[in-house]
Motif scaffolding. Structure first.
Motif, short mmCIF file in Angstrom:
data_model
loop_
_atom_site.label_atom_id
_atom_site.label_comp_id
_atom_site.label_asym_id
_atom_site.label_seq_id
_atom_site.Cartn_x
_atom_site.Cartn_y
_atom_site.Cartn_z
N ARG A 235 9.31 3.83 1.52
CA ARG A 235 8.20 3.47 0.65
C ARG A 235 8.69 3.49 -0.80
O ARG A 235 9.45 4.36 -1.21
N LEU B 142 -1.54 0.97 8.31
CA LEU B 142 -0.51 0.27 7.55
C LEU B 142 -0.15 -1.00 8.30
O LEU B 142 0.32 -0.95 9.43
N GLY C 273 0.76 -1.23 0.00
CA GLY C 273 0.00 0.00 0.00
C GLY C 273 0.81 1.30 0.00
O GLY C 273 0.72 2.06 0.91
N ASN D 134 -5.88 5.12 5.95
CA ASN D 134 -5.71 3.69 6.13
C ASN D 134 -4.58 3.36 7.09
O ASN D 134 -3.52 3.97 7.06
N TRP E 91 6.09 -0.98 1.49
CA TRP E 91 6.78 -0.37 2.61
C TRP E 91 7.80 -1.33 3.20
O TRP E 91 7.60 -2.54 3.23
#
Length: 396
Positions: free
Chosen positions: A77, A138, A59, A136, A62
């Motif tokens: 990231r 993580l 996402g 969101n 990461w």
């Protein structure tokens, strides 16, 4: 075993988000555990290929690397796994007295002294809360290689879905059994799937699906519209994209995410007894407050969950949610091993009640941690497309 287009969704669910606030801390480093007593489906020992504790997840993609000796961390990231970093921070990490974990940024893409907080379940799973411009949570897994067993059979729970759902790419269900095999060409399946509208059917549903084929390499597997992040045990993250191009480009728009957790037989509701910390996401609570840290106390099948107002002291609100597991002869290990059904009631003058499906493990990956991870309807609404998620861990 069917493909996804044969399935009819009971409803289309909304996106799931989690959130936490960071405060000052006290103890350098995070808890370190070994996996000498893990169940036969799991092993979390470190691999020599990954000498420092390393966590990774989707996402975009990461990677968090911790230096146990110095207490330093690097956090990067990239668009795709092992790609060039487009965001990076350096700093110090610690465990707060409240047992929440915290990263404190010293330099990089975020301002100095910015904090990132979350929870840790054994050495396998870290849940960090929003720290860039999104809502969101993580989720990161320990990076130590691929599952050591030829096969794993675990519990999966939905933690982020999309709308509309795409046939053959997304599941319309909320929890079930995930199966991975590296035998022959390799297989990944949602072996059993259950909906919150009918979580304990009288007969096991014939709705299993094969997601893809392939084998894990260095903890990763990409096959078609699916990408998997594995640990050496049963904990895994599953990304289901709209197209193969989105997987290749690291585009998570329209993607659905599932969490695979180690399944262990529940010996009775009394095994849930303990004091927990965690994260509760309820988009309908308090006029739309999304997510918050919680402390939970469970005894005799009843858990009281209160919002933490000060992570340093552990101070909480007076009122809290009540999570109840009753009728013990029918809820333990139903509909599958390690799952337990409960009802959650929100605080307030006009409380609502809704059902949760939870995976409970009294010794997650041999760490001694009690882990309770749930998906359910939000009790603050009659809209069954509004879901809540609960992540709790007890380390005593």
């Amino acid at each position: 075993m069917k493909t996804l287009h044969h399935l009819k969704p009971p409803f289309i669910a909304g996106a799931i988000t989690l959130c936490l606030a960071g405060l000052t801390g006290c103890t350098r480093g995070w808890e370190s555990t070994t996996d000498d007593n893990a169940s036969s489906s799991s092993s979390s020992s470190s691999s020599s290929a990954f000498p420092d504790p390393t966590y990774y997840g989707p996402g975009s993609s990461w990677k968090l690397v911790l230096d146990d000796e110095s207490g330093d961390f690097t956090f990067d990231r990239s668009t795709t796994p092992n790609g060039t970093s487009d965001w990076s921070v350096l700093g110090r990490y610690q465990t707060l007295e409240s047992e929440f974990i915290q990263l404190t940024v010293e330099s990089g893409s975020l301002a100095a002294n910015r904090t990132i907080s979350g929870i840790q379940i054994s050495n396998d799973l870290v849940v960090l809360l929003p720290f860039i411009d999104n809502d969101n949570a993580l989720q990161l897994l320990t990076l130590a290689g691929c599952p050591t067993n030829e096969t794993i059979s675990s519990n999966w729970l939905l933690y982020k879905t999309t709308s509309p759902l795409e046939d053959e790419k997304h599941t319309p269900y909320h929890f079930g059994t995930f199966y991975y095999s590296r035998v022959a060409e390799g297989t990944q399946q949602l072996q059993h799937q259950y909906a919150l509208t009918d979580p304990t059917p009288s007969e096991s549903p014939d709705n299993g699906v094969t997601l893809s084929n392939g084998k894990c390499t260095d903890g990763l597997l990409t096959s078609g519209t699916h990408q998997y992040y594995f640990t050496q045990g049963a904990t895994a993250l599953i990304e289901s994209a709209q197209t193969e191009e989105q997987i290749a480009e690291g585009n998570t728009n329209g993607a659905q995410f599932l969490l695979s957790v180690e399944a262990r037989e529940i010996g009775g509701v009394s095994t849930l007894d303990g004091n927990y910390i965690g994260v509760l996401q309820d988009p309908q609570f308090n006029g739309g407050e999304q997510s918050f840290p919680i402390k939970g106390s469970c005894a005799g099948g009843v858990c009281t969950l209160k919002e933490v107002t000060d992570l340093t002291t552990g101070e909480t609100e007076q009122l809290g949610y009540e999570l109840t597991f009753t009728s013990t002869d029918i809820i333990e290990n139903k509909p599958i091993a390690g799952m337990i059904m409960g009802n959650i009631t929100e605080p307030g003058n006009n409380p609502g009640t809704a059902q949760l499906a939870c995976s409970f493990n009294a010794d997650y990956a041999g760490s001694g941690d009690h882990a309770l991870i749930c998906v359910g309807f939000s009790p603050g609404t009659t809209d069954e497309s509004t879901l809540m998620n609960l992540y709790m861990v007890a380390k005593d």
